[in-house]
Scaffold this motif. Structure first.
Motif: not given
Length: 54
Positions: A1-21
């Motif tokens: 479960m903890k691994k899934a949370i870490i992965e979700a945070k990585k995906h969210l960060q990547r989405a934020k970076e893409l939306s800024k660009s």
């Protein structure tokens, strides 16, 4: 479960970076123009999704 949370945070960060660009679809528009554009898109989506079903 903890691994899934870490992965979700990585995906969210990547989405934020893409939306800024990406450029904003509303850049240079007045408040009223932006609202008109959003309404037009909403109507087109409505027609595409629901009007074809009847």
């Amino acid at each position: 479960m903890k691994k899934a949370i870490i992965e979700a945070k990585k995906h969210l960060q990547r989405a934020k970076e893409l939306s800024k660009s990406l450029p904003s679809h509303f850049k240079g528009l007045s408040h009223e123009e932006a609202i008109k554009k959003m309404r037009k898109v909403r109507e087109e989506l409505w027609e595409e999704k629901f009007a074809l079903r009847s």
